[in-house]
Motif scaffolding. Sequence first.
Motif, PDB file in Angstrom:
ATOM      1  N   ILE A 120       0.862  -1.178   0.000  1.00  0.00           N
ATOM      2  CA  ILE A 120       0.000   0.000   0.000  1.00  0.00           C
ATOM      3  C   ILE A 120       0.896   1.224   0.000  1.00  0.00           C
ATOM      4  O   ILE A 120       1.658   1.442   0.950  1.00  0.00           O
ATOM      5  CB  ILE A 120      -0.920   0.004   1.235  1.00  0.00           C
ATOM      6  CG1 ILE A 120      -1.759  -1.279   1.255  1.00  0.00           C
ATOM      7  CG2 ILE A 120      -1.796   1.255   1.241  1.00  0.00           C
ATOM      8  CD1 ILE A 120      -2.468  -1.534   2.563  1.00  0.00           C
ATOM      9  N   CYS A 121       0.819   1.996  -1.054  1.00  0.00           N
ATOM     10  CA  CYS A 121       1.681   3.174  -1.191  1.00  0.00           C
ATOM     11  C   CYS A 121       0.867   4.429  -0.897  1.00  0.00           C
ATOM     12  O   CYS A 121      -0.064   4.761  -1.636  1.00  0.00           O
ATOM     13  CB  CYS A 121       2.276   3.223  -2.597  1.00  0.00           C
ATOM     14  SG  CYS A 121       3.539   4.497  -2.764  1.00  0.00           S
ATOM     15  N   LEU A 122       1.204   5.105   0.186  1.00  0.00           N
ATOM     16  CA  LEU A 122       0.555   6.354   0.557  1.00  0.00           C
ATOM     17  C   LEU A 122       1.383   7.522   0.048  1.00  0.00           C
ATOM     18  O   LEU A 122       2.601   7.395  -0.127  1.00  0.00           O
ATOM     19  CB  LEU A 122       0.421   6.462   2.078  1.00  0.00           C
ATOM     20  CG  LEU A 122      -0.306   5.320   2.792  1.00  0.00           C
ATOM     21  CD1 LEU A 122      -0.342   5.588   4.291  1.00  0.00           C
ATOM     22  CD2 LEU A 122      -1.705   5.122   2.235  1.00  0.00           C
ATOM     23  N   THR A 123       0.734   8.638  -0.180  1.00  0.00           N
ATOM     24  CA  THR A 123       1.462   9.844  -0.600  1.00  0.00           C
ATOM     25  C   THR A 123       1.221  10.952   0.411  1.00  0.00           C
ATOM     26  O   THR A 123       0.133  11.062   0.996  1.00  0.00           O
ATOM     27  CB  THR A 123       1.031  10.310  -2.006  1.00  0.00           C
ATOM     28  OG1 THR A 123      -0.375  10.547  -2.011  1.00  0.00           O
ATOM     29  CG2 THR A 123       1.388   9.281  -3.050  1.00  0.00           C
ATOM     30  N   PHE A 124       2.250  11.754   0.595  1.00  0.00           N
ATOM     31  CA  PHE A 124       2.218  12.893   1.508  1.00  0.00           C
ATOM     32  C   PHE A 124       2.853  14.078   0.816  1.00  0.00           C
ATOM     33  O   PHE A 124       3.679  13.917  -0.079  1.00  0.00           O
ATOM     34  CB  PHE A 124       2.990  12.560   2.796  1.00  0.00           C
ATOM     35  CG  PHE A 124       2.388  11.435   3.576  1.00  0.00           C
ATOM     36  CD1 PHE A 124       1.438  11.675   4.549  1.00  0.00           C
ATOM     37  CD2 PHE A 124       2.762  10.124   3.330  1.00  0.00           C
ATOM     38  CE1 PHE A 124       0.863  10.635   5.257  1.00  0.00           C
ATOM     39  CE2 PHE A 124       2.196   9.069   4.027  1.00  0.00           C
ATOM     40  CZ  PHE A 124       1.250   9.326   5.004  1.00  0.00           C
ATOM     41  N   GLY A 125       2.482  15.260   1.257  1.00  0.00           N
ATOM     42  CA  GLY A 125       3.031  16.471   0.652  1.00  0.00           C
ATOM     43  C   GLY A 125       4.513  16.654   0.917  1.00  0.00           C
ATOM     44  O   GLY A 125       5.251  17.124   0.049  1.00  0.00           O
ATOM     45  N   PHE A 138      12.474  10.036  -2.813  1.00  0.00           N
ATOM     46  CA  PHE A 138      11.111   9.513  -2.936  1.00  0.00           C
ATOM     47  C   PHE A 138      10.069  10.559  -3.326  1.00  0.00           C
ATOM     48  O   PHE A 138       8.891  10.370  -3.073  1.00  0.00           O
ATOM     49  CB  PHE A 138      10.702   8.815  -1.633  1.00  0.00           C
ATOM     50  CG  PHE A 138      11.632   7.711  -1.264  1.00  0.00           C
ATOM     51  CD1 PHE A 138      11.659   6.531  -1.995  1.00  0.00           C
ATOM     52  CD2 PHE A 138      12.526   7.860  -0.220  1.00  0.00           C
ATOM     53  CE1 PHE A 138      12.540   5.518  -1.680  1.00  0.00           C
ATOM     54  CE2 PHE A 138      13.407   6.845   0.111  1.00  0.00           C
ATOM     55  CZ  PHE A 138      13.420   5.676  -0.624  1.00  0.00           C
ATOM     56  N   SER A 139      10.493  11.620  -3.968  1.00  0.00           N
ATOM     57  CA  SER A 139       9.547  12.640  -4.409  1.00  0.00           C
ATOM     58  C   SER A 139       9.360  12.577  -5.920  1.00  0.00           C
ATOM     59  O   SER A 139      10.303  12.319  -6.664  1.00  0.00           O
ATOM     60  CB  SER A 139      10.056  14.039  -4.021  1.00  0.00           C
ATOM     61  OG  SER A 139       9.205  15.020  -4.563  1.00  0.00           O
ATOM     62  N   ASP A 140       8.128  12.831  -6.336  1.00  0.00           N
ATOM     63  CA  ASP A 140       7.855  12.962  -7.769  1.00  0.00           C
ATOM     64  C   ASP A 140       7.777  14.435  -8.169  1.00  0.00           C
ATOM     65  O   ASP A 140       7.325  14.773  -9.250  1.00  0.00           O
ATOM     66  CB  ASP A 140       6.560  12.243  -8.141  1.00  0.00           C
ATOM     67  CG  ASP A 140       5.334  12.848  -7.450  1.00  0.00           C
ATOM     68  OD1 ASP A 140       5.453  13.879  -6.744  1.00  0.00           O
ATOM     69  OD2 ASP A 140       4.232  12.289  -7.621  1.00  0.00           O
ATOM     70  N   GLY A 141       8.196  15.311  -7.277  1.00  0.00           N
ATOM     71  CA  GLY A 141       8.125  16.753  -7.512  1.00  0.00           C
ATOM     72  C   GLY A 141       6.915  17.394  -6.864  1.00  0.00           C
ATOM     73  O   GLY A 141       6.879  18.602  -6.657  1.00  0.00           O
ATOM     74  N   HIS A 142       5.907  16.572  -6.531  1.00  0.00           N
ATOM     75  CA  HIS A 142       4.684  17.095  -5.905  1.00  0.00           C
ATOM     76  C   HIS A 142       4.406  16.458  -4.548  1.00  0.00           C
ATOM     77  O   HIS A 142       3.794  17.081  -3.684  1.00  0.00           O
ATOM     78  CB  HIS A 142       3.473  16.868  -6.813  1.00  0.00           C
ATOM     79  CG  HIS A 142       3.632  17.467  -8.172  1.00  0.00           C
ATOM     80  ND1 HIS A 142       3.609  18.823  -8.395  1.00  0.00           N
ATOM     81  CD2 HIS A 142       3.816  16.894  -9.374  1.00  0.00           C
ATOM     82  CE1 HIS A 142       3.773  19.062  -9.677  1.00  0.00           C
ATOM     83  NE2 HIS A 142       3.917  17.894 -10.307  1.00  0.00           N
TER      84      HIS A 142
END
Length: 195
Positions: free
Chosen positions: A131-136, A174-178
């Motif tokens: 489960i991959c969560l995203t955070f700012g 681990f950032s995609d820029g956003h």
Amino acid sequence: LTRRLMETLHPEKLVLNDICQEMSTCFTDLLGSGRATFLAGDAESLPFPKGQDLIVSCSALQWFVSPELFFERCNTLLKQKGYFAFTTFGRDNLKEVASVTGSSLHYRSLEELEEALRIHYEIVKTHEERICLTFGTPLEVLYHLKHTGVAAVRQQAWTKRDLQDFCDKYARLFSDGHSVTLTYHPIYIIAKKRQ
């Protein structure tokens, strides 16, 4: 999980365990009814009563020194045809934090868990997911971990510089820029005591 088990299986008796005695306050209604007892202490060494139909563990085995010995121990506590069901976490759990800090629990793979269980159990069902969560920001990741009670980051106090280094490295890796990612790798297993 305890309440779901009570609602779904309607056990006559239930033995609850947590390493912290304070957790018993979450179950005063059950404990007062006489249907449940609470044993505080380390599940790896606590003397549980024998003759259990079902042993369930939720998100605890990854903290154990030897899950393999716990599997063996649970086998001796189960009745014939008894079941052992548990959740734990696999090797990719919180992999981003492990990459940045160089620190992680010793997570076992699903295959390693199955191999250790097969000595005493028939495997009924296994499942794993990522489960991959995203955070700012990486700081939001740390707040999330703090609020979930997960001690995934080193225990000693951090300086402002340590925190900045963590955030910089995490964002770089681990950032995609956003946003940044955080991975959970739960494993679910149901096993039946061998005849």
